[in-house]
Design a protein around this motif. Structure first.
Motif, short mmCIF file in Angstrom:
data_model
loop_
_atom_site.label_atom_id
_atom_site.label_comp_id
_atom_site.label_asym_id
_atom_site.label_seq_id
_atom_site.Cartn_x
_atom_site.Cartn_y
_atom_site.Cartn_z
N ALA A 224 67.44 59.13 85.86
CA ALA A 224 67.07 59.28 87.28
C ALA A 224 68.25 59.84 88.08
O ALA A 224 68.07 60.68 88.97
CB ALA A 224 66.62 57.94 87.85
N ASN A 225 69.46 59.41 87.74
CA ASN A 225 70.63 59.94 88.43
C ASN A 225 70.82 61.42 88.13
O ASN A 225 71.15 62.21 89.02
CB ASN A 225 71.88 59.15 88.04
CG ASN A 225 72.08 57.93 88.94
OD1 ASN A 225 71.81 57.99 90.13
ND2 ASN A 225 72.55 56.84 88.35
N ALA A 226 70.60 61.79 86.85
CA ALA A 226 70.75 63.20 86.47
C ALA A 226 69.70 64.05 87.19
O ALA A 226 69.94 65.21 87.51
CB ALA A 226 70.63 63.35 84.96
N ALA A 227 68.54 63.45 87.45
CA ALA A 227 67.47 64.18 88.14
C ALA A 227 67.72 64.28 89.64
O ALA A 227 66.95 64.90 90.36
CB ALA A 227 66.13 63.50 87.87
N GLY A 228 68.77 63.63 90.13
CA GLY A 228 69.10 63.71 91.56
C GLY A 228 69.56 62.39 92.15
O GLY A 228 70.33 62.35 93.09
N GLY A 229 69.06 61.29 91.59
CA GLY A 229 69.47 59.97 92.09
C GLY A 229 69.24 59.83 93.58
O GLY A 229 70.05 59.24 94.29
N ALA A 230 68.12 60.36 94.08
CA ALA A 230 67.88 60.39 95.52
C ALA A 230 67.65 59.01 96.12
O ALA A 230 67.83 58.81 97.31
CB ALA A 230 66.68 61.29 95.83
N LEU B 120 62.95 55.40 90.15
CA LEU B 120 62.67 55.94 88.81
C LEU B 120 61.35 56.69 88.79
O LEU B 120 61.30 57.84 88.37
CB LEU B 120 62.66 54.81 87.76
CG LEU B 120 62.31 55.28 86.34
CD1 LEU B 120 63.38 56.21 85.78
CD2 LEU B 120 62.09 54.10 85.39
N TRP B 121 60.27 56.04 89.26
CA TRP B 121 58.96 56.67 89.06
C TRP B 121 58.75 57.95 89.86
O TRP B 121 57.92 58.78 89.50
CB TRP B 121 57.80 55.69 89.21
CG TRP B 121 57.48 55.09 90.55
CD1 TRP B 121 57.68 53.80 90.93
CD2 TRP B 121 56.85 55.74 91.67
NE1 TRP B 121 57.25 53.59 92.21
CE2 TRP B 121 56.74 54.76 92.69
CE3 TRP B 121 56.39 57.03 91.93
CZ2 TRP B 121 56.18 55.03 93.95
CZ3 TRP B 121 55.83 57.30 93.18
CH2 TRP B 121 55.73 56.32 94.17
N ASN B 122 59.56 58.15 90.94
CA ASN B 122 59.47 59.42 91.66
C ASN B 122 59.76 60.62 90.77
O ASN B 122 59.26 61.72 91.02
CB ASN B 122 60.48 59.44 92.82
CG ASN B 122 59.83 58.99 94.11
OD1 ASN B 122 58.65 59.18 94.32
ND2 ASN B 122 60.63 58.37 94.97
#
Ligand SMILES: [Zn+2]
Ligand SMILES: [Zn+2]
Lengths: 341, 421
Positions: free
Chosen positions: A289-295, A254-256
């Motif tokens: 976080a998933n929408a942002a990439g979920g890396a 998350l914090w990334n």
């Protein structure tokens, strides 16, 4: 093409039925991948398309109503969830643990689950975050000599962040880069932990923060739980909340995506306000976080904390600097210590 | 349960990848107390064609057959076939099987003295008679030894036709004595009947070879073990190969067994361990998807002795997906080694020295890198290995026929990872 067959006797007439006509056995759940009724066999794999119907740890919600909520999720890129969490609520008392397996080690998912479970169970006996982390450290170290022999060459390892909430008293402890934040009603979030990471260490030593965070080694951690961990003591902090706010624990998944305290605060706050319930806020933060990439794997725990008599100033009052309790805090790792990526 | 099946693989696949490889190690501690779970029948087939008179082969074959008979356990059924232009049963009476005892073995040894070399070579007919005798005892551990010294004299295609009709009825170890027989012909028989093939260059070596084959056969405790492979819908088995102790492609021997499953014959088993390479083509999954690419079980009739799962997990993490499993890499190399040797021999025979040099060079490199010393030594009889590491070889001008045949027959022999290094 055969539509389906019974997992037990391979009878093809079971198509669409809840029970196999040939052997009478109840058929498993429908396959989430191909939709075949009764497709999922006892080993969790679809008897038709072979897909694993789901790993229990891929997504877990813990909903403790208005007291606390936590969600862990596999994310988009990783094949399994190597994060683990523990959330226990007794009346208004809350124990919470977030652990993140070190991907480069063998069985990191077992490491994080062991760490979270061990620390959580110890906190139930005594609310001593330091003792809980040391117990978790021993349990994770023991994994190297049990189970799969490959653990011996690349021992299971993980991070840990632990918090107890007793009324307005918060105690935290951590090893690695999983974080705890204090989120006041307004203004930036306050990071209560200090990452045991190469970047944090480099910045503390005077490196340019932007350059340090962009270094490939930035996220390599300098302290962890595992058989090969150095004997560093867990770092701890103790706070008394004045006013009201939220204690947030999370893994780097998350914090990334929210590196600075302002964006972290505004995003978490927006999700807290949007859904109404804690669990819906935790779920939507994971979706964010998933929408942002979920890396990476994503874990977040939300715990509202307030002082009995709200005061105008709502930041946690501490005797020392927020993230550190100098009496217990151990020295940060030095530059020549080993790191884990 | 005496069997175990263990899968070795890198289950992680890059996005878009559709090929799943695994090595399955099947190990059996043998049946309880080493007792056979079925009866056993042994048939010894000795070439008695006219050419066997040369170099004292027929007398050596008599000695070897006698030695093999002495290795047969009490209670095991047996017969001896003399191979000429037709199949003649030498012992016991035509159409019968004897039950091994000190008495019947002594009778058999006396009858072997009557073995004379005269006539032609008709391997199809010999094997057909053996199949008829084995048919009297269905369910037995059925094993034959075939010895010949020359080419099959039957009409073209007859042997293949016989092999098609008798495949799976018994296992057959084939030995060629001297250098006037064809490796490809005996390999065809051994492959169809799940047996071994080897050269016995000197007749004096026959007794040891026969004793070794019969002793090994007596160690078998289960008759008909199979590998059952289940694959999901839209997936298919690319190949199933035995890769240790020697390479044997089983892909074409599949018999369907219910939806999406097939059985591959493994023959008879004792206390032993063998490795199989299973390659499955699957539809590509999304990142994080985990698929059961194959469920591999060791079965005997309706009994499942052991099971192992072959998985596919798709990941964007190229560090995970790029790793090649050590076992898979090793046996892929061993199979390539066998192919390279056979291609090299073919090319040399066809006079294509350039291709032969390339193939033998590659073979030398693979044998050296994998620690397959036996094969490297055999290669050195056919080529001068200047640098095994780079695969630099030179064809020898003069090669003994027996050396080349030994290289050919033993090219499929493999070593395990890390062993003999
Ligand atoms: Zn399915
Ligand atoms: Zn993480």
């Amino acid at each position: 093409m055969t539509m389906t067959d019974c997992a037990s006797c391979a009878d093809e007439r079971a198509a669409g039925a809840a029970f196999c006509e040939a052997c009478g056995r109840a058929l498993g759940a429908p396959c989430p991948n191909c939709g075949i009724p009764g497709g999922v066999g006892e080993d969790g794999y679809c008897q038709n398309c072979g897909m694993l119907a789901g790993r229990p740890r891929d997504h877990i919600d813990i909903d403790c109503g208005e007291v606390a909520a936590a969600v862990t999720d596999r994310g988009r890129r990783h094949h399994r969830n190597e994060d683990a969490m523990w959330l226990a609520v007794r009346g208004g008392d809350v124990d919470v643990v977030v652990s993140d397996g070190v991907s480069a080690s063998f069985d990191p998912d077992v490491a994080s689950e062991t760490a979270a479970g061990t620390a959580g169970a110890l906190l139930a006996e005594s609310p001593d975050v330091s003792a809980a982390i040391l117990g978790a450290k021993r349990a994770v170290a023991e994994l190297a000599s049990t189970g799969d022999p490959r653990r011996a060459t690349s021992n299971p390892a993980c991070t840990i962040v632990v918090a107890t909430v007793r009324g307005a008293e918060i105690n935290i402890g951590w090893v690695g880069d999983s974080r705890a934040y204090w989120l006041p009603p307004e203004g930036p979030a306050e990071q209560l932990t200090e990452d045991d990471s190469w970047a944090t260490h480099a910045i503390a030593m005077g490196a340019d923060p932007i350059a340090a965070m962009q270094d490939p080694k930035a996220h390599a951690i300098t302290a962890w739980l595992g058989a090969d961990a150095s004997p560093v003591l867990p770092r701890t902090g103790a706070f008394t909340v004045v006013g009201a706010g939220h204690l947030v624990l999370c893994s780097d998944g998350l914090w990334n995506y929210l590196p600075d305290p302002e964006s972290f605060a505004s995003t978490v706050r927006a999700h807290l306000h949007a859904g109404g319930t804690l669990i819906s806020a935790a779920r939507s933060l994971v979706e964010f976080a998933n929408a942002a990439g979920g890396a990476d794997n994503i874990t977040v725990a939300l715990i509202p904390v307030s002082s009995p008599a709200p005061a105008p100033d709502s930041s946690p009052a501490t005797d020392s600097a927020p993230a550190t309790d100098s009496a217990v805090d151990s020295a940060p790792a030095t530059a020549d210590e080993p790191v884990k990526e | 349960m005496p069997y175990t099946a263990e899968a070795f693989q890198n289950e992680f696949l890059a996005l878009g990848a559709t090929e799943v490889n695994a090595i399955i190690t099947v190990t059996s501690s043998g049946s309880e107390g080493g007792r056979r779970t079925a009866g056993a029948t042994e048939i010894i087939i000795v070439d008695a064609s006219g050419s066997m008179q040369a170099e004292g082969r027929i007398s050596a074959a008599r000695q070897a057959a006698k030695a093999a008979v002495e290795c047969i356990d009490d209670g095991v059924n047996f017969a001896i076939i003399a191979g000429v232009s037709t199949a003649q049963q030498l012992f016991p009476a035509p159409g019968q099987l004897a039950v091994s005892s000190p008495q019947t073995r002594a009778d058999a040894v006396r009858s072997i003295d009557r073995l004379q070399a005269s006539g032609g070579t008709a391997m199809g007919a010999w094997l057909l008679l053996a199949a008829q005798l084995f048919a009297q005892r269905p369910g037995d551990i059925a094993h034959a030894i075939l010895l010949t010294d020359g080419d099959n004299g039957e009409r073209h295609g007859y042997l293949e036709q016989v092999l098609d009709s008798i495949a799976g009825r018994f296992t057959c170890d084939c030995r060629g004595v001297g250098v006037n027989w064809k490796v490809s012909e005996l390999r065809k028989i051994a492959t169809a009947l799940l047996g071994t093939v080897d050269i016995v260059a000197q007749p004096s070596g026959l007794t040891a070879a026969f004793e070794q084959m019969m002793t090994k056969a007596m160690g078998k405790t289960s008759a008909d073990v199979q590998l059952k492979v289940w694959t999901p819908v839209n997936a298919s088995v690319r190949f199933v190969k035995q890769v240790e102790p020697e390479v044997m492609d089983l892909t074409g021997k599949r018999t369907e067994d219910g939806p999406r499953a097939g059985r591959y014959p493994l023959g008879s088993w004792g206390a032993e361990s063998r490795d199989y390479h299973v390659c499955i083509d699957v539809p590509a999954g999304a990142a994080g998807d985990e698929m059961l690419a194959a469920r591999v079980s060791v079965v005997e009739g309706d009994t499942v002795h052991a099971q192992s799962l072959v998985r596919a997990v798709w990941t964007e993490d190229t560090v995970l997906s790029a790793k090649i499993n050590r076992q898979v890499a090793h046996y892929t190399g061993q199979a390539e080694l066998a192919d390279a040797i056979q291609a090299g021999i073919e090319a040399r025979k066809a006079g294509d020295d350039r291709t032969a040099t390339i193939k033998f060079g590659r073979a030398a490199q693979l044998a050296h890198a994998s620690g397959n010393k036996a094969t490297e030594e055999l290669l050195a009889t056919v080529v001068d290995i200047e640098d095994a590491a780079t695969g630099t070889v030179r064809l020898r001008r003069k090669v003994e026929a027996a050396d080349e045949m030994a290289l050919d027959t033993r090219s499929t022999k493999t070593v395990r990872v890390g062993r003999s290094q």
